[in-house]
Each structure stands twice: as C-alpha cells, then as structure tokens.
Design a protein around this motif. Sequence first.
Motif, short mmCIF file in Angstrom:
data_model
loop_
_atom_site.label_atom_id
_atom_site.label_comp_id
_atom_site.label_asym_id
_atom_site.label_seq_id
_atom_site.Cartn_x
_atom_site.Cartn_y
_atom_site.Cartn_z
N LEU A 82 45.65 47.91 40.53
CA LEU A 82 45.40 47.45 41.83
C LEU A 82 44.14 46.47 41.83
CD1 LEU A 82 45.52 50.85 43.82
CD2 LEU A 82 46.96 48.57 44.08
N LEU A 83 43.36 46.76 40.80
CA LEU A 83 42.08 46.16 40.98
C LEU A 83 42.30 44.53 40.54
CD1 LEU A 83 39.26 47.43 41.16
CD2 LEU A 83 38.91 47.09 38.76
N ASN A 84 43.27 44.36 39.39
CA ASN A 84 43.75 43.14 39.01
C ASN A 84 44.35 42.26 40.04
OD1 ASN A 84 43.33 42.21 35.90
ND2 ASN A 84 43.55 44.43 36.21
N MET A 85 45.44 43.12 41.00
CA MET A 85 46.13 42.52 41.62
C MET A 85 45.35 41.68 42.83
SD MET A 85 49.19 45.15 42.54
CE MET A 85 49.55 45.12 44.12
N PHE A 86 44.22 42.11 43.17
CA PHE A 86 43.38 41.52 44.25
C PHE A 86 42.22 40.93 43.68
CE2 PHE A 86 45.42 45.53 46.43
CZ PHE A 86 46.42 44.63 47.35
N TYR A 87 41.87 41.10 42.51
CA TYR A 87 40.87 40.38 41.92
C TYR A 87 40.91 39.10 41.28
CZ TYR A 87 36.53 43.08 42.98
OH TYR A 87 35.48 43.74 43.52
N VAL A 88 42.14 38.95 40.83
CA VAL A 88 42.66 37.81 40.14
C VAL A 88 43.15 36.92 41.24
CG1 VAL A 88 44.18 36.55 38.37
CG2 VAL A 88 43.00 38.95 37.94
N SER A 89 42.88 35.79 41.28
CA SER A 89 43.38 34.80 42.43
C SER A 89 43.90 33.70 41.57
CB SER A 89 42.29 34.52 43.32
OG SER A 89 41.33 34.07 42.70
N GLY A 90 45.04 33.00 42.53
CA GLY A 90 45.30 31.89 41.98
C GLY A 90 46.77 31.91 41.98
N GLY A 91 47.46 30.54 42.30
CA GLY A 91 48.93 30.60 42.59
C GLY A 91 48.97 30.72 44.08
N VAL A 92 50.32 31.21 44.55
CA VAL A 92 50.49 31.18 46.03
C VAL A 92 49.93 32.54 46.47
CG1 VAL A 92 52.43 31.06 47.60
CG2 VAL A 92 52.76 30.20 45.20
#
Lengths: 271, 299
Positions: A82-92
């Motif tokens: 969950l943490l990665n899903m929302f913290y990592v940004s980039g792409g669409v």
Amino acid sequence: MMNGITIGQFFPGNSLLHRLDPRVKILLTLCYIVAVFVPSNWYGLGMAVAFLIAAVLLSRLPLKLIFKSLKPILPILIFTALLNMFYVSGGVTLWEWGVLHLTTQGLIAAAFLAIRIIALIAGSSLLTYTTGPTALTDALERLMRPLKVIKVPVHEIAMMMTIALRFIPTLVEETDKIMSAQKARGADMESGGLFKRIKALVPILIPLFVSSFRRAYELAMAMECRCYHGGEGRTRMKQLHMGLRDWLALLTMALLIGGMIVLNVFVTPVL
Amino acid sequence: MSKHSPHYWGIRMALLEVRQLNYVYAAGTPFEKHALNNVSLSVEKGELIGVIGHTGSGKSTLVQHLNGLLRPTSGTVVLDGKDIWENPKAIRSVRFRVGMVFQYPEHQLFEETVRRDIAFGPRNRGLSEEEIEAAVKKAASFAGLREELLDSSPFDLSGGQKRRAAIAGVMAMEPEILVLDEPTAGLDPRSRERMLSRIERYRRENGTTVMLVSHSMEDVAAIADRVLVMNRGEVAMFDTTEAVFSRAEELEAMGLSVPSVTRIFFELRRRGYDVGGNVYTVEQAVARLLPLLKRGCSS
C-alpha cells in the motif's frame, strides 16, 4: 493440551534439499536473501522466482507448508504494498483523491516489492523446513569457526543452542505436568481478569524455574563427569561432507546472481 | 447405622463409577493413540484400591479422568450418582472432592512456606482462614510433617519431607477420594513403608476412599482391599487382592509380577511343601513359616 508440538518447523523427508549439506543450505539461504534484492528488472526477478519454484519442487514439501510460512508476514506485505502504491509516482495517474495518487509506476513498484518479500520469506523458510535443529546448529558452528580468531566462543554458542533446542520438549512436558498438578489443587487459570490470570501463573512458573535450574545443574554435572571441556580437540560422530550436489547447488546460486547482474546491466530498470 | 444408609438394606452404593470410558490421545493426527478402551469400574466409599499396570497401560490416564483433568472421548465418570461433566463449568468443584497426588509431587511446591503451600488447595476451595489453618495442621500430621517445619521454605526440606508436604497439600483439601500416583517412587524401603502406613492411617481415620497407583506389587499387596489391573488401556482384572495375585501367570504375561514373597510360596508349594494358601506380605510369610520351621526342628 500442548501435545504434538513441533520444534522449529522441520519437516522430515529425504529429498535432494533435505540431503544437502546444512552448511551449504545456510550459505545458499544467505545468498538468496541478497539475490532477491539484486534484480532491478522483471527478468531478474523472474529468475529468482524460478529458482524458488525449482527449490520448492525439489524439496517435495507440501505447498500448504510454504503458504503457511507466508501467513504471518501478510500484514507487513499488505502494508508495504500500500505504501509503495501511493508513494511511488510516475507513469499514468489512475486515481486521485486529495493527497493520494495512484499511478501505474506505483502499482508496478508495489508488485515488484511484494514478490521480493514473498520470495525472501518462502526461500528462507525452506532452510528450516528441510534442516533439523541439530544439523542447523552444527552447521552454524562450522560456518562461524573463522570468528574464533577474534575470540568469539563459537563452540560454546553452538552448544548452548543445541541444549536449548533439546530441552524445549522437556520443558513443555514439565509445564503440562505442573499445570495439571496445580489444577488438581483447584488452581483456577481459566477465569478472572488479566491481573488475576497473571497471578494464577505464579504456582506454575516457580516450580518450572526451580526444575529448570535443577536440570541445568544435573546436566552440567553429567557433562563434567564425561570430561566435557569445550570444543578443543572434540571430534564428531556425524562429519559433514561436501558432495558433488553441494558444489552444484553453490554453482547454481553463483549462476543465478551472475545472471541477475548481467541482466541489470543490459535491461532498463523498472523502478 | 441409620435406615437411610444404603448399607442398611444391604445395597452398597458406589461412590465413584466409571462407565464405558474411552480416551483417545491426539485424535485425528498421525499420533493418535487409544489410551483407554471401554473402561468400566465402580469404587465404594472407604475402599482402598490398588491400581497396577505396566508403563503405558493407561493407569495414569484413567486416574486423570477421575477428577476431570482429562475429558473422556466417550463414556462417563459418575461421582455420587452425578456425571462430573454434567456442568463443565463446575469441574473445579470435582477436583476438591477427588484429590489427586501426581507422580513426584514435590516438583509442584512453590510457596514461601510449607504452611502456605499446603494451604493452596483449601484456599482455592474458598475455606475461611480458621478452617484453612485447621485443615493444614491436620493434613501435616497425617502426612508426617512436624509442626516446626511448617514455617520453613519448602525448598529447604529434604526430598522425603518435600514429598510429604506435597501430599499434605492434597490431603488438606479433605477430598472424599484420594488418588495417589506412585507415592513411594524413589523412596528408600523404610520411607516407603512409613508412607504406606501413613496413607493407611489417613484412610482409616477419615474414611476416605483411596486409590493407590503403583508399580510395586509389594506396596499394593500390603494395604489394598481390591486391586485393579490395567493392561493396554483395558481393565484386565478388578478383584480382591487375594484373587488377583492368585492369577500370577496372567500377571506375568502382562509384564507384571506378583510380590516376591508370593512367588517364593508358589515355588515352595510346587516343590511339595505344605505352606497353605497365598501370601502377599512378609509378615504373613513369617507367620506361616515359623510354625513349619518349628515342626521341622522337632521332628
């Protein structure tokens, strides 16, 4: 009540993995733990997963066991994903709500990390599933031998571990017996508030401590009587031998890590 | 004897009854073991029952059912006409009525003083301080503990004293049935004899039913009214001491043996000496042999 308790999680068998030298298995596990963090692309990670699947198949363990070892880390797994899903940004950007952004890159990062953790836990659980506690401590002693140079009491540490493992079932049995005896005297362990229940443990813990100390003295005495004086000049009944399969296993691991490094160089990282 | 007593009418009501008891350890796992198989027996008030059997015969499993430490897989344990598991929440009250002394009970001592340790059971039972004090004193004297020992730490006692303190701890609950699992294990012959005579005296003066589990045929033969022989989870024999020990061959086949004196008398009879019926204790043997020896000398 506590019947049939298994120590560690050793699952007896006679598969290739069971027969590997325990030292090699420890080394392989350590290498594998590092290896799952090496790849930066899907191909490398795929290799790690393939290696794991091959190892599981070779171990002939019921798949249920492997899933059982993953159960306790499920909360951590979900949390990190969950943490990665929302913290990592980039792409669409797929979804947005206030400060929360869900991006394709985030999803990829979450999946990548989740697979890494699963491979890590499942891989290391193979070690304890296929190696008995005594073999494990034996191998640890041999592997830690170089530490003797810096005055680490390697043999003593291994002996302590062996003794501790040996006495777990004895202690469980003893606890059972004392509990029955105190229950027979009307000890009430099933009702009352937290404080009352803690207090109800005193009649069990004190005899347990007393008998543990008594056992320790008796064991020490018995060891002295047989002239035990530590690891100096001690030989073993079961010698560990490196066979062809052990070297092959190490070679496979070297190839795995080597392959991953090569892939890291030539393939663009996903993260 | 009052007219209301069942004994008056010649009916003996069983104090404790075990009906069709089965117990399976670790059911449903590869370690499954049928420890008790259709065990039925009844014990009357004031009896002293010896329970013997080979290791693993199920005798310890059986006695742990009597006070509800183990719950039967099937079958019932009936105490005074009532199934002890009728109300599972009240199982603790059964434990005060059926006192259980485990093997090596000295390992269960935990209090600061012997007095407080013996008082653990009565206190759990909810007796008043005066009642507890009286019960402790009485139990200590039955168990053969001198009063000055009561204020010392149980861990400072000798091995034999510890054992007696632990037994006193169960006696102090004033149970109707006292079950002792190998109370003489590891004692020297003299302490053994003393222990048995204390148990005997306790039963005589309190009218308590006693069940004595033992490996030692000598112990059982000396004081039991009836002997229960367990073999492979089943009741092999349950009869008077005399009747049980007269079946020596069957006992040997179960890995048990009759008391050594009894065996000597068997052998004497086999060799054609007229030594009379069976003998179980050394005292009996002396009484039987002395006249024979005197006759032998005079002829």
